[in-house]
Design a protein around this motif. Structure first.
Motif, PDB file in Angstrom:
ATOM      1  N   TYR A 276       0.858  -1.186   0.000  1.00 42.16           N
ATOM      2  CA  TYR A 276       0.000   0.000   0.000  1.00 42.16           C
ATOM      3  C   TYR A 276       0.893   1.235   0.000  1.00 42.16           C
ATOM      4  O   TYR A 276       1.716   1.422   0.900  1.00 42.16           O
ATOM      5  N   THR A 277       0.737   2.076  -0.993  1.00 38.55           N
ATOM      6  CA  THR A 277       1.566   3.269  -1.113  1.00 38.55           C
ATOM      7  C   THR A 277       0.809   4.487  -0.589  1.00 38.55           C
ATOM      8  O   THR A 277      -0.426   4.476  -0.502  1.00 38.55           O
ATOM      9  N   PRO A 278       1.519   5.579  -0.268  1.00 36.97           N
ATOM     10  CA  PRO A 278       0.843   6.805   0.157  1.00 36.97           C
ATOM     11  C   PRO A 278       0.386   7.663  -1.015  1.00 36.97           C
ATOM     12  O   PRO A 278      -0.140   8.750  -0.804  1.00 36.97           O
ATOM     13  N   LEU A 279       0.590   7.201  -2.244  1.00 42.45           N
ATOM     14  CA  LEU A 279       0.286   8.000  -3.424  1.00 42.45           C
ATOM     15  C   LEU A 279      -1.207   7.961  -3.737  1.00 42.45           C
ATOM     16  O   LEU A 279      -1.889   6.964  -3.492  1.00 42.45           O
ATOM     17  N   SER A 280      -1.704   9.034  -4.293  1.00 52.12           N
ATOM     18  CA  SER A 280      -3.098   9.149  -4.690  1.00 52.12           C
ATOM     19  C   SER A 280      -3.151   9.636  -6.120  1.00 52.12           C
ATOM     20  O   SER A 280      -2.512  10.629  -6.475  1.00 52.12           O
ATOM     21  N   LEU A 281      -3.888   8.930  -6.976  1.00 54.03           N
ATOM     22  CA  LEU A 281      -4.029   9.277  -8.378  1.00 54.03           C
ATOM     23  C   LEU A 281      -5.480   9.647  -8.659  1.00 54.03           C
ATOM     24  O   LEU A 281      -6.369   8.795  -8.589  1.00 54.03           O
ATOM     25  N   LEU A 282      -5.731  10.935  -8.924  1.00 52.91           N
ATOM     26  CA  LEU A 282      -7.092  11.418  -9.171  1.00 52.91           C
ATOM     27  C   LEU A 282      -8.034  11.025  -8.035  1.00 52.91           C
ATOM     28  O   LEU A 282      -9.193  10.681  -8.255  1.00 52.91           O
ATOM     29  N   GLY A 283      -7.527  11.068  -6.795  1.00 52.16           N
ATOM     30  CA  GLY A 283      -8.316  10.727  -5.630  1.00 52.16           C
ATOM     31  C   GLY A 283      -8.359   9.246  -5.312  1.00 52.16           C
ATOM     32  O   GLY A 283      -8.965   8.844  -4.326  1.00 52.16           O
ATOM     33  N   PHE A 284      -7.730   8.387  -6.134  1.00 51.49           N
ATOM     34  CA  PHE A 284      -7.707   6.957  -5.915  1.00 51.49           C
ATOM     35  C   PHE A 284      -6.384   6.563  -5.276  1.00 51.49           C
ATOM     36  O   PHE A 284      -5.314   6.886  -5.784  1.00 51.49           O
ATOM     37  N   ARG A 285      -6.444   5.862  -4.149  1.00 52.43           N
ATOM     38  CA  ARG A 285      -5.252   5.353  -3.499  1.00 52.43           C
ATOM     39  C   ARG A 285      -4.661   4.223  -4.336  1.00 52.43           C
ATOM     40  O   ARG A 285      -5.375   3.464  -4.992  1.00 52.43           O
ATOM     41  N   LEU A 286      -3.347   4.088  -4.283  1.00 54.98           N
ATOM     42  CA  LEU A 286      -2.643   3.124  -5.121  1.00 54.98           C
ATOM     43  C   LEU A 286      -1.992   2.049  -4.269  1.00 54.98           C
ATOM     44  O   LEU A 286      -1.343   2.344  -3.263  1.00 54.98           O
ATOM     45  N   ALA A 287      -2.151   0.798  -4.681  1.00 54.18           N
ATOM     46  CA  ALA A 287      -1.411  -0.329  -4.122  1.00 54.18           C
ATOM     47  C   ALA A 287      -0.827  -1.128  -5.275  1.00 54.18           C
ATOM     48  O   ALA A 287      -1.435  -1.227  -6.347  1.00 54.18           O
ATOM     49  N   THR A 288       0.359  -1.670  -5.076  1.00 52.98           N
ATOM     50  CA  THR A 288       0.967  -2.550  -6.060  1.00 52.98           C
ATOM     51  C   THR A 288       1.079  -3.944  -5.447  1.00 52.98           C
ATOM     52  O   THR A 288       1.166  -4.098  -4.228  1.00 52.98           O
ATOM     53  N   PHE A 289       1.083  -4.956  -6.294  1.00 52.89           N
ATOM     54  CA  PHE A 289       1.150  -6.317  -5.781  1.00 52.89           C
ATOM     55  C   PHE A 289       1.850  -7.229  -6.779  1.00 52.89           C
ATOM     56  O   PHE A 289       1.920  -6.951  -7.976  1.00 52.89           O
ATOM     57  N   MET A 290       2.388  -8.306  -6.255  1.00 51.24           N
ATOM     58  CA  MET A 290       2.925  -9.383  -7.071  1.00 51.24           C
ATOM     59  C   MET A 290       2.381 -10.695  -6.525  1.00 51.24           C
ATOM     60  O   MET A 290       2.054 -10.803  -5.344  1.00 51.24           O
ATOM     61  N   PHE A 291       2.242 -11.708  -7.398  1.00 47.11           N
ATOM     62  CA  PHE A 291       1.585 -12.936  -6.973  1.00 47.11           C
ATOM     63  C   PHE A 291       2.151 -14.144  -7.704  1.00 47.11           C
ATOM     64  O   PHE A 291       2.799 -14.029  -8.753  1.00 47.11           O
ATOM     65  N   ALA A 292       1.878 -15.311  -7.133  1.00 45.97           N
ATOM     66  CA  ALA A 292       2.194 -16.598  -7.752  1.00 45.97           C
ATOM     67  C   ALA A 292       1.067 -17.561  -7.410  1.00 45.97           C
ATOM     68  O   ALA A 292       0.696 -17.701  -6.241  1.00 45.97           O
TER      69      ALA A 292
ATOM     70  N   PRO B  91       1.436 -29.276 -12.529  1.00 49.59           N
ATOM     71  CA  PRO B  91       0.536 -28.182 -12.164  1.00 49.59           C
ATOM     72  C   PRO B  91       0.458 -27.101 -13.240  1.00 49.59           C
ATOM     73  O   PRO B  91       1.392 -26.895 -14.020  1.00 49.59           O
ATOM     74  N   TYR B  92      -0.661 -26.410 -13.244  1.00 38.89           N
ATOM     75  CA  TYR B  92      -0.799 -25.163 -13.983  1.00 38.89           C
ATOM     76  C   TYR B  92      -0.329 -24.034 -13.071  1.00 38.89           C
ATOM     77  O   TYR B  92      -0.525 -24.072 -11.851  1.00 38.89           O
ATOM     78  N   ARG B  93       0.279 -22.994 -13.654  1.00 37.23           N
ATOM     79  CA  ARG B  93       0.855 -21.924 -12.843  1.00 37.23           C
ATOM     80  C   ARG B  93       0.552 -20.570 -13.474  1.00 37.23           C
ATOM     81  O   ARG B  93       0.305 -20.469 -14.681  1.00 37.23           O
ATOM     82  N   SER B  94       0.615 -19.552 -12.628  1.00 32.76           N
ATOM     83  CA  SER B  94       0.545 -18.171 -13.123  1.00 32.76           C
ATOM     84  C   SER B  94       1.382 -17.290 -12.210  1.00 32.76           C
ATOM     85  O   SER B  94       1.428 -17.506 -10.998  1.00 32.76           O
ATOM     86  N   TYR B  95       2.056 -16.322 -12.805  1.00 33.37           N
ATOM     87  CA  TYR B  95       2.868 -15.358 -12.078  1.00 33.37           C
ATOM     88  C   TYR B  95       2.518 -13.980 -12.624  1.00 33.37           C
ATOM     89  O   TYR B  95       2.206 -13.824 -13.809  1.00 33.37           O
ATOM     90  N   GLY B  96       2.586 -12.975 -11.752  1.00 32.79           N
ATOM     91  CA  GLY B  96       2.254 -11.661 -12.276  1.00 32.79           C
ATOM     92  C   GLY B  96       2.467 -10.535 -11.292  1.00 32.79           C
ATOM     93  O   GLY B  96       2.820 -10.732 -10.130  1.00 32.79           O
TER      94      GLY B  96
ATOM     95  N   TYR C 119       1.505 -17.367 -17.935  1.00 31.21           N
ATOM     96  CA  TYR C 119       1.079 -18.749 -17.733  1.00 31.21           C
ATOM     97  C   TYR C 119       2.054 -19.678 -18.456  1.00 31.21           C
ATOM     98  O   TYR C 119       1.982 -19.825 -19.681  1.00 31.21           O
ATOM     99  N   PRO C 120       2.984 -20.341 -17.735  1.00 33.65           N
ATOM    100  CA  PRO C 120       3.977 -21.203 -18.391  1.00 33.65           C
ATOM    101  C   PRO C 120       3.362 -22.420 -19.079  1.00 33.65           C
ATOM    102  O   PRO C 120       3.888 -22.900 -20.079  1.00 33.65           O
ATOM    103  N   LYS C 121       2.248 -22.955 -18.518  1.00 31.56           N
ATOM    104  CA  LYS C 121       1.626 -24.154 -19.077  1.00 31.56           C
ATOM    105  C   LYS C 121       0.201 -23.847 -19.487  1.00 31.56           C
ATOM    106  O   LYS C 121      -0.583 -23.314 -18.708  1.00 31.56           O
ATOM    107  N   LEU C 122      -0.139 -24.200 -20.754  1.00 32.20           N
ATOM    108  CA  LEU C 122      -1.481 -23.994 -21.262  1.00 32.20           C
ATOM    109  C   LEU C 122      -1.931 -25.251 -21.999  1.00 32.20           C
ATOM    110  O   LEU C 122      -1.107 -25.978 -22.559  1.00 32.20           O
ATOM    111  N   PRO C 123      -3.234 -25.524 -22.032  1.00 34.10           N
ATOM    112  CA  PRO C 123      -3.713 -26.689 -22.800  1.00 34.10           C
ATOM    113  C   PRO C 123      -3.467 -26.496 -24.291  1.00 34.10           C
ATOM    114  O   PRO C 123      -3.693 -25.412 -24.843  1.00 34.10           O
TER     115      PRO C 123
END
Length: 625
Positions: A526-542, A560-565, A587-591
């Protein structure tokens, strides 16, 4: 790269902000070059980024003017008092069973007001204009939510539970209930209630230039300030048998002061159609004695049939049916002889009848039936308060406790009869220095001629770390593990790993199975930045998902099927808009037989995690989806 659901102008704004953040390192070097060599004070990351962006915004360049228009550097978070619900309960214990002399209610508009400083008022033109377009919540609607009344004794937990119910109302941002200690006497109290609205009129939309597909949703969470929800959505240019889909919903919440709500739904989609009416009353508070619901629905859905490795398109069959549903629940609390002490444990009894009649059946495994269920459960629940769990600074209620239930029943069918049995157990704990831990395990199955069929074993564990803070920057980690194992399921009963069921952003009608295991990880900054009144958060996931197709095979035998982003989230707590989320996934693996892309940029308003309440709900069959 495939771009899907690029939500109007959201993608350009997101990548613009990303570019600006990356530029801060260069700007930092330029600022430091002008500083005196004797200045050796080490600035924090928060200070460096904010000061560098401010420095750019002061310049008379195009970039400076753009930054000055988009970013809000002077936003100050309100100080939040009493984040520990247990401490509040102890603080108010001295007022138990006193007579409520007066109840003063103050409702605040969405913009420019503060729930912690009621003297604050709108100053800017935009704040005043926004409030002029908003109908403020009526005080009568707030009064109907309170669990205490004027000239009546103040029951234990009434203040804390009333505040929680107000805060969980869709069209309210926050609520506070306070005792006027200056006017309190030995036998009576004055209560002050203050609530703050969100801007209840909102909507969302998306559009893909490459395909021409789009979606428009409009909603009003508080129609005319009376708490009515109206929502409609429309999708167009779809690559399905019919190019459009539509849906509408209407809800009247808490009719009078009965805590009975009414719901109506109309859904007209390619693969699912529904018309339904429903009246319901939940176990909304710890002291609720009765709950129940009655409803009717008319449904047409296309059931996805099992696919073979050679299939390149999914196969469906149609089911048409009507359903009538009735249930009633009763909560029993243990006796106590300690005046002012409220035991948290409750024993709950429930009974339910579901009548289903088919006009079209997709396979021979579907039959007209009447299912009768009875359940008994034990529930302990309480709530803590915290911030930055899923919200961007608003007060959030954290449910903890224990819930155990056993359900038995009998299904009388047009072709065959059978019994039903299920059991489940869940618990959660929360401490600010530890975080939040939730675990659940459940099993359910039909029994026909001493043979168990259509069984499901479901387990889940979620852990949310404590909040790490560096100045105004805040970080949480989220870990979620789930497994759903089908046991002797029918062939057309299949699990997916799409989106919230496994891999976020993943969609395939050909990847289906009967046993599934998933693991999801996310780091949210969660960042302290505000863009046009909208608070900003960044995230990464697996995300990782295992899926098998046999009733006896282990999902872990398959790759397994996987996703990163990575992604961005934007949220304005004063608006009814869902959180805007822009995500880049890989997505490293796809049908091999599906037309999917390994990289995908998409917009979403759905969250991948949620807090589970320990409220006892209607008796039901263990879910398999």
């Amino acid at each position: 790269m495939f771009v899907s659901h690029s939500s109007f102008c959201r993608l350009p704004l997101a990548f613009l902000l990303c570019f600006l953040l990356l530029c801060t390192g260069v700007c930092h070097a330029q600022v430091n070059s002008n500083q005196s060599q004797t200045d050796t004070t080490k600035q924090s990351l928060n200070t460096r980024i904010i000061e560098n962006l401010k420095e750019i915004s002061k310049r008379k360049t195009i970039m400076g003017k753009l930054l000055n228009a988009l970013l809000d550097f002077d936003r100050v978070d309100e100080e939040v008092f009493g984040l520990d619900a247990e401490l509040i309960q102890k603080e108010y214990e001295k007022h138990n069973y006193k007579i409520v002399r007066n109840i003063d209610i103050l409702t605040l508009d969405a913009f420019g007001y503060s729930i912690n400083d009621t003297s604050r008022a709108p100053k800017t033109f935009l704040e005043k204009a926004g409030n002029s377009l908003h109908v403020k919540t009526g005080r009568g609607l707030i009064r109907n939510k309170l669990l205490f009344e004027k000239d009546e004794p103040l029951e234990p937990l009434a203040l804390v539970e009333s505040e929680r119910l107000l805060r969980q109302t869709r069209h309210l941002l926050d609520a506070r209930i306070l005792i006027n200690e200056e006017t309190t006497t030995d036998d009576s109290v004055d209560v002050f209630v203050v609530t703050k609205d969100i801007f209840s009129l909102g909507g969302s939309g998306s559009y893909s230039p490459s395909s021409g597909r789009g979606r428009v949703t409009l909603r009003e969470l508080n129609f005319l300030g009376q708490g009515h929800l109206i929502e409609g959505s429309y999708k167009f240019n779809l690559d399905r048998p019919r190019p459009w889909e539509a849906a509408g919903y209407y809800t009247i919440e808490n009719i009078g002061k009965t805590y009975i709500s009414a719901d109506a739904a109309y859904v007209d989609e390619n693969y699912y159609k529904e018309k339904s009416l429903n009246l319901r009353r939940d176990f909304f508070s710890l002291n609720t004695k009765y709950a129940g619901a009655v409803g009717a629905s008319w449904i047409e859905e296309r059931i996805l049939l099992p696919s073979s490795p050679q299939d390149t398109v999914p196969r469906y069959a149609t089911a048409n049916y009507t359903r009538q549903d009735l249930w009633l629940g009763r909560s029993l609390k243990f006796k106590t002889y300690n005046l002012g002490y409220e035991p948290k444990g409750r024993v709950i009894l429930g009974a339910r009848v579901i009548n289903t009649n088919y006009t079209t059946v997709p396979t021979e495994n579907f039959q007209d039936n009447t299912l009768m269920l009875g359940s008994v459960g034990y529930s302990i629940r309480k709530y803590y308060k915290d911030r930055f769990i899923f919200g961007f600074g608003r007060t959030e209620d954290i449910p903890v406790g224990t819930l155990f239930s056993v359900t038995g029943g009998y299904q009388e069918g047009s072709l065959t009869d059978r019994k039903y049995f299920s059991a489940s157990f869940a618990f959660a704990k929360y401490k600010p220095h530890f975080g939040y831990l939730y675990s659940k395990a459940g099993y359910g199955s039909y029994i026909r001629d001493d043979r168990w069929e259509q069984g499901v074993l479901d387990v889940e564990t979620m852990y949310i770390t404590r909040l790490a803070e560096w100045g105004n920057w805040k970080l949480r980690h989220y870990l979620l593990g789930r497994a759903t194992l089908g046991i002797d399921r029918n062939p057309e009963e299949l699990l997916s790993i799409d989106n919230e069921n496994g891999l976020r952003g993943f969609r395939s009608e050909l990847v289906r199975g009967t046993r599934r295991a998933t693991f999801n990880y996310e780091a949210n900054l969660y960042t302290p930045l505000s863009l046009l009144g909208f608070r900003l958060a960044t995230f990464m996931f697996a995300d990782v998902a295992w899926l098998s197709t046999g009733n006896q095979s282990s999902p872990f035998k398959e790759a397994p099927y996987r996703s990163y982003g990575i992604g961005f989230r934007f949220r304005n707590e004063y608006l009814s808009f869902s959180t805007i989320q822009i995500t880049l996934s890989y997505y490293p693996k796809l049908p091999a037989n599906d037309n999917l892309r390994d990289f995908r940029i998409y917009e979403s308003s759905a969250t991948h995690y949620d807090l589970r309440d320990f409220r006892f709900t209607r008796p039901d069959v263990a879910a398999f989806y």
